[in-house]
Enzyme design. Structure first.
Site, short mmCIF file in Angstrom:
data_model
loop_
_atom_site.label_atom_id
_atom_site.label_comp_id
_atom_site.label_asym_id
_atom_site.label_seq_id
_atom_site.Cartn_x
_atom_site.Cartn_y
_atom_site.Cartn_z
N GLY A 463 43.02 32.60 45.99
CA GLY A 463 43.86 33.35 45.07
C GLY A 463 45.24 32.75 44.91
N ILE A 587 58.26 21.63 44.92
CA ILE A 587 57.46 22.77 44.48
C ILE A 587 56.48 22.26 43.42
CG2 ILE A 587 57.51 25.02 43.37
CD1 ILE A 587 58.64 24.90 46.25
N LYS A 591 55.18 28.49 38.85
CA LYS A 591 54.56 29.79 38.56
C LYS A 591 53.77 30.29 39.77
CE LYS A 591 53.26 30.52 34.43
NZ LYS A 591 52.56 30.55 33.11
N GLU A 663 52.97 30.58 53.85
CA GLU A 663 53.34 31.40 55.01
C GLU A 663 54.81 31.83 55.01
OE1 GLU A 663 50.54 31.71 56.77
OE2 GLU A 663 49.50 29.96 55.97
#
Length: 697
Positions: A463, A587, A591, A663
């Site tokens: 997910g 990154i 999104k 995490e």
């Protein structure tokens, strides 16, 4: 073959490549596979916490409509011995915890199986059980190591003398309760035996790992087990390890000679799919009067089951977080008559940093130093644990940027003095960290004659958007657009890959994908760009690259800021604002990254105020075993939450420059909320969750 060279897709906010399948119901999850001749299995759970099974009365069960078999220790197929006794399903009459699977009923329909399983009568010889974690437990011991293969204890300098002579010191004990995963998709397995071996449609965070564990249990080479898991509806660590239901489904299917479908109910998940161990942690800090640390000790006490050892690394972050010449960390474990704990989002760091960052807040107050400034003053030049240089460390930058965005400079340090209407209002801060891991992985890349590329790897998308991220990574490496990349994941028949966990998925899988795509591009260049009708394929294995990487201390960092409002009459606490600022390398997709950061922060909010699995000492089972009683944050609890990140270039990580973000969002959040509650009320809560009764005095 068409390629482009100007556009870079890594770092862009690409929409999920599987969004259409997910929103239209085309994505098939484990329980939705229904092979021909399918039957249903419903487990029977132990109703005692310790003892032996004396008798299983199956006659009435076998007479029920649609029942095919009732399987228990006396008639179950034999499994090969394994290191994890939790997986020795139906091999013994011993009961190790309440809720353990002790039998399974197989029937033509789920309704028939459930009805019959409820009629199975089991006679026990019950023994006295022990289910309560306490630091002074006589069976407490030091494990050989803690996850993920770290030393259980570390010591540098003379911390006891340093603490005794420090001008300022904090000595406090903090506790966190057992917490249970509740992914949207409960665990489920469809097991199918045929002439080629065993196929498992399973909700797992690692198809390759599951195959590696299950195959020897049934005396087979891994090649004869196939695990298919293209879509997973959440895991949070609960789908990393192989849990009993997987083995039970395979065992039942082998016994009856037909495909078997087994779903773990939400109530059963509280016993058989793991949980975060409760912890008791003592943190002692010794400092100069200006807040500079002289000594840190962090002692963590945890539990595991009598069947298997699972030791969480709760004190590990204290080894590397702040500079102090004298330091010690210890882990102690007691094995109780309880289910085996497992990984849960930011295992170790989430409970451990609650203790450390709460203690740092207490030290800031004792020294009269601003909590942000205290952390800045204790910034280490190199890793305090190993002495290695940091690959990059931007914790101070996160603290400074967070303070600016949050308006921290206007904060009055005096606790319990600000009101907004009837609410007492306070603000708190805590640091976040999570190690950067990368595991060996394999991948293949293929140029198709129609101009498409097919990239294959046994990765998992739980997910988080892994399929999308890997598509972006492959597109850049192939110098093409994502629309021309077919990404195949979630199948153990594909090149092997590590689990989706430990924030290492994208780093590990992405490295293999890049290397496979680079090899393919070299081969295409050698061929002059000509793709034959049969296509061209290359592969890569990163084992050597990962094992030979340069020695650095690699960590992601962040700073969490919280504003809370506490009703002094009722103790009701609301998080009014939550800000996280992170430094996590490059990154890969803004999104999906924002979703991961705020998801972790929301889970940290739940950890602070709501989540708690309550043990019934008399019966040895958790009392709150559904979402009506196990409370988690809902929309009304997340009023104003924001996640931002710093641009961070780190050349010592992987081809993408990514640190992993799954995490770190949860780490530090609970401490920031607890610190804000103290600032609002003057009441220090050291035992999570922060319930109403702890604030009403």
């Amino acid at each position: 073959m068409t390629t482009t060279t100007g556009t870079r897709y890594v770092g862009s906010a690409l929409d999920r490549v599987d969004s259409l399948e997910k929103v239209t119901g085309q994505a098939r999850y484990a329980y939705e596979y229904s092979p021909r001749d399918l039957v249903y299995a419903v487990p029977v759970q132990a109703t005692i916490a310790r003892g032996e099974i004396v008798d299983v009365a199956v006659d009435a069960v076998l007479k029920q409509p649609g029942v095919i078999a009732a399987i228990w220790h006396a008639n179950a197929p034999r499994l090969a011995p394994c290191d994890d006794a939790e997986l020795a399903l139906l091999q013994s009459r011993r009961v190790a915890y309440r809720g353990q699977y002790i039998a399974v009923v197989v029937a033509e329909t789920y309704e028939d199986a459930r009805e019959a399983a409820g009629l199975l009568r089991v006679e026990y010889a019950q023994e006295e059980h022990d289910v309560v974690l306490r630091p002074d437990h006589p069976r407490m011991y030091r494990p050989d190591h803690v996850n993920p293969d770290l030393r259980a204890d570390t010591e540098r300098g003379d911390p006891d003398t340093a603490l005794a002579t420090a001008p300022v010191h904090v000595d406090a004990t903090y506790s966190t309760p057992a917490e249970h995963h509740n992914p949207i998709e409960p665990h489920a397995t469809v097991a199918v035996w045929d002439s080629e071996g065993l196929t498992l449609h399973d909700s797992t965070q690692g198809a390759s790992a599951l195959r590696r564990v299950v195959a020897p249990l049934f005396g087979m080479p891994p090649a004869q087990v196939r695990v298919i898991s293209p879509y997973v509806g959440g895991g949070f660590g609960s789908k990393i390890d192989v849990h009993p239901h997987v083995v039970l489904a395979a065992l039942a299917a082998k016994q009856v000679g037909r495909p078997v479908k087994l779903a773990v109910t939400r109530r059963q998940m509280f016993a058989v799919t793991g949980y975060r161990t409760p912890t008791v942690q003592r943190v002692r800090l010794g400092a100069e009067r200006d807040g500079r640390l002289i000594a840190i000790t962090h002692d963590a006490y945890e539990q595991s089951s009598t069947l298997a050892e699972f030791a969480e690394q709760a004190a590990a972050a204290s080894r590397t977080m702040y500079a102090a010449p004298h330091r010690r960390t210890t882990h102690r474990l007691v094995r109780l008559d309880v289910p085996t704990p497992t990984y849960m989002r930011a295992p170790g760091e989430a409970p451990g940093m609650f203790a450390l960052e709460s203690a740092m807040d207490e030290l800031a107050i004792a020294c009269g130093v601003d909590p942000v400034e205290l952390r800045v003053r204790n910034e280490p030049a190199t890793d305090p644990d190993t002495g290695l240089p940091f690959s990059s460390r931007n914790l101070v930058a996160c603290l400074r940027e967070g303070a600016r965005r949050f308006g921290w400079a206007a904060r009055d340090p005096e606790p319990g003095t600000r009101r907004r209407g009837r609410l007492l209002v306070g603000t708190g801060v805590a640091a976040s960290t999570y190690p950067v891991y990368r595991a060996p992985s394999s991948a293949s890349a293929r140029a198709e004659p129609d101009g498409w590329f097919t990239v294959r790897i046994a990765a998992a998308d739980i997910g988080t958007g892994s399929r999308t991220i890997l598509t972006q990574i492959a597109a850049d490496a192939l110098r093409t657009s994502p629309e021309l990349v077919r990404m195949e994941i979630g199948d153990s028949a594909l090149p092997k890959a590590p689990v989706a966990g430990g924030s290492m998925g994208s780093a590990s899988w992405g490295t293999a994908v890049v290397r496979a795509c680079e090899a393919l591009m070299e081969e295409l260049e050698r061929r002059g760009g000509v793709v034959p009708p049969t296509g061209v394929e290359s592969s890569a294995d990163t084992t050597k690259e990962v094992r030979e990487e340069a020695k650095f201390a690699r960590h992601a960092y962040g700073a969490q800021f919280a504003e809370v409002g506490v009703d002094p009459d009722t103790g009701e606490t609301r998080v009014l604002r939550l800000l996280g600022v992170f430094a996590a390398g490059r990154i890969l997709n803004p999104k999906t990254a924002r979703s991961q950061f705020i998801g972790g922060m929301t889970m940290g909010l739940s950890m602070a105020l709501l989540e708690e699995s309550i043990m019934d000492r008399e019966f040895g089972d958790y009392l709150n075993r559904d979402l009506a009683q196990y409370h988690i944050a809902a929309n009304a609890d997340v009023r104003d939450i924001e996640a931002v990140w710093l641009e961070e270039e780190d050349p010592h990580l992987n081809p993408m420059g990514a640190k992993g973000i799954g995490e770190i969002g949860i780490v530090g959040t609970a401490a920031a909320v607890a610190n804000a509650v103290h600032h609002a009320t003057g009441i220090r809560i050291r035992d999570l969750p922060i319930r109403l009764d702890k604030l009403v005095r």
